[in-house]
Design a protein around this motif. Sequence first.
Motif, PDB file in Angstrom:
ATOM      1  N   THR A 130      70.814 110.316   1.177  1.00 17.29           N
ATOM      2  CA  THR A 130      70.980 109.179   0.273  1.00 17.29           C
ATOM      3  C   THR A 130      71.843 108.086   0.890  1.00 17.29           C
ATOM      4  O   THR A 130      71.711 106.916   0.530  1.00 17.29           O
ATOM      5  CB  THR A 130      71.614 109.646  -1.046  1.00 17.29           C
ATOM      6  N   PHE A 154      77.839 110.500  -1.988  1.00 14.40           N
ATOM      7  CA  PHE A 154      76.439 110.516  -1.578  1.00 14.40           C
ATOM      8  C   PHE A 154      75.897 111.941  -1.494  1.00 14.40           C
ATOM      9  O   PHE A 154      74.697 112.165  -1.699  1.00 14.40           O
ATOM     10  CB  PHE A 154      76.273 109.795  -0.243  1.00 14.40           C
ATOM     11  N   GLN A 156      76.778 114.293  -3.607  1.00 10.45           N
ATOM     12  CA  GLN A 156      76.493 114.629  -5.009  1.00 10.45           C
ATOM     13  C   GLN A 156      75.204 113.962  -5.493  1.00 10.45           C
ATOM     14  O   GLN A 156      74.400 114.600  -6.191  1.00 10.45           O
ATOM     15  CB  GLN A 156      77.675 114.202  -5.877  1.00 10.45           C
ATOM     16  N   THR A 157      75.001 112.701  -5.113  1.00  7.37           N
ATOM     17  CA  THR A 157      73.769 112.025  -5.537  1.00  7.37           C
ATOM     18  C   THR A 157      72.544 112.624  -4.858  1.00  7.37           C
ATOM     19  O   THR A 157      71.459 112.660  -5.449  1.00  7.37           O
ATOM     20  CB  THR A 157      73.854 110.516  -5.237  1.00  7.37           C
ATOM     21  N   LEU A 160      71.705 115.573  -6.941  1.00  6.05           N
ATOM     22  CA  LEU A 160      71.077 115.140  -8.187  1.00  6.05           C
ATOM     23  C   LEU A 160      69.624 114.740  -7.967  1.00  6.05           C
ATOM     24  O   LEU A 160      68.737 115.091  -8.758  1.00  6.05           O
ATOM     25  CB  LEU A 160      71.857 113.959  -8.781  1.00  6.05           C
ATOM     26  N   TRP A 161      69.382 113.995  -6.878  1.00  4.74           N
ATOM     27  CA  TRP A 161      68.018 113.548  -6.608  1.00  4.74           C
ATOM     28  C   TRP A 161      67.110 114.742  -6.281  1.00  4.74           C
ATOM     29  O   TRP A 161      65.951 114.777  -6.693  1.00  4.74           O
ATOM     30  CB  TRP A 161      68.008 112.546  -5.463  1.00  4.74           C
ATOM     31  N   CYS A 202      71.724 108.537 -10.798  1.00  5.92           N
ATOM     32  CA  CYS A 202      72.403 108.592  -9.494  1.00  5.92           C
ATOM     33  C   CYS A 202      73.267 107.355  -9.272  1.00  5.92           C
ATOM     34  O   CYS A 202      74.393 107.456  -8.773  1.00  5.92           O
ATOM     35  CB  CYS A 202      71.373 108.733  -8.373  1.00  5.92           C
ATOM     36  N   TRP A 205      76.326 107.529 -11.625  1.00  9.90           N
ATOM     37  CA  TRP A 205      77.285 108.517 -11.132  1.00  9.90           C
ATOM     38  C   TRP A 205      78.005 108.004  -9.886  1.00  9.90           C
ATOM     39  O   TRP A 205      79.223 108.151  -9.754  1.00  9.90           O
ATOM     40  CB  TRP A 205      76.576 109.830 -10.828  1.00  9.90           C
ATOM     41  N   GLY A 206      77.250 107.397  -8.983  1.00 10.50           N
ATOM     42  CA  GLY A 206      77.858 106.880  -7.765  1.00 10.50           C
ATOM     43  C   GLY A 206      78.861 105.776  -8.038  1.00 10.50           C
ATOM     44  O   GLY A 206      79.972 105.781  -7.497  1.00 10.50           O
TER      45      GLY A 206
END
Length: 236
Positions: A130, A154, A156-157, A160-161, A202, A205-206
């Motif tokens: 990401t 990034f 964590q995202t 999530l993705w 995402c 959250w970011g």
Amino acid sequence: MTVCEDAPPAVTPYVIEVGALKPALIRAARLFAETALVPTGLLYILLHTAGLVPALAAVLGWCVLTVSIRWISGRHLPGTLLVCAGALCARAAVALVLSSALVYLVQPVIASLFMAALFLLSAMFGRPITMRLARDFVSLPVHLLHHKGMRRVFTQTAALWGLGRLIDAGMSLGFLHMGLDAALLSRGLFSGVLTAVMVAICAAWGIWSLRRMPDVKFRFGEPKTAAAPVPAVAAA
């Protein structure tokens, strides 16, 4: 005698140029129309009127036309568009060779599983993909890529993705069991909605995570250009 302690040096914040939101939303909507809405509409209409071969040929032609117009006119070709158009062309070509609409609809399920594995593994090994993709949408200073907090966000995202891709694969399989029309509806509409929701999650959250960092700031709107330096006049 009073001893004065030196004040701690001020932390220079990292600035992330997000850009104007409205043009970004317009670009995202156009990308969705070019790579999902229009191809699915062409396939659905022509599949029920002209047959499988013309429907798949129309999808291929649309992808080639979209990229060609941007390239000939000298407009920017975002990496996201090239990836989506390339994947769409590959799906249509394989389905055309095998003469099967089912193959066209099964491929996105396999692709979603592959993307889920790619994003989850990149998060697991601490090299989130990401971070590279985000540079298509926001301006990230190069030195910020080594920021520990930024890399954690990034990561964590990316997780999530990856989870979102697993949900997409499960949803597509469920609709595929209902029939081709339901599967087309899922790929053309529901998968796009799910993608938009995951992008929003995402991004939210970011941004929320980065705003908690004292040395990171966001700048919305067009980047400010620095004024040109005034040349010094040599003293006579």
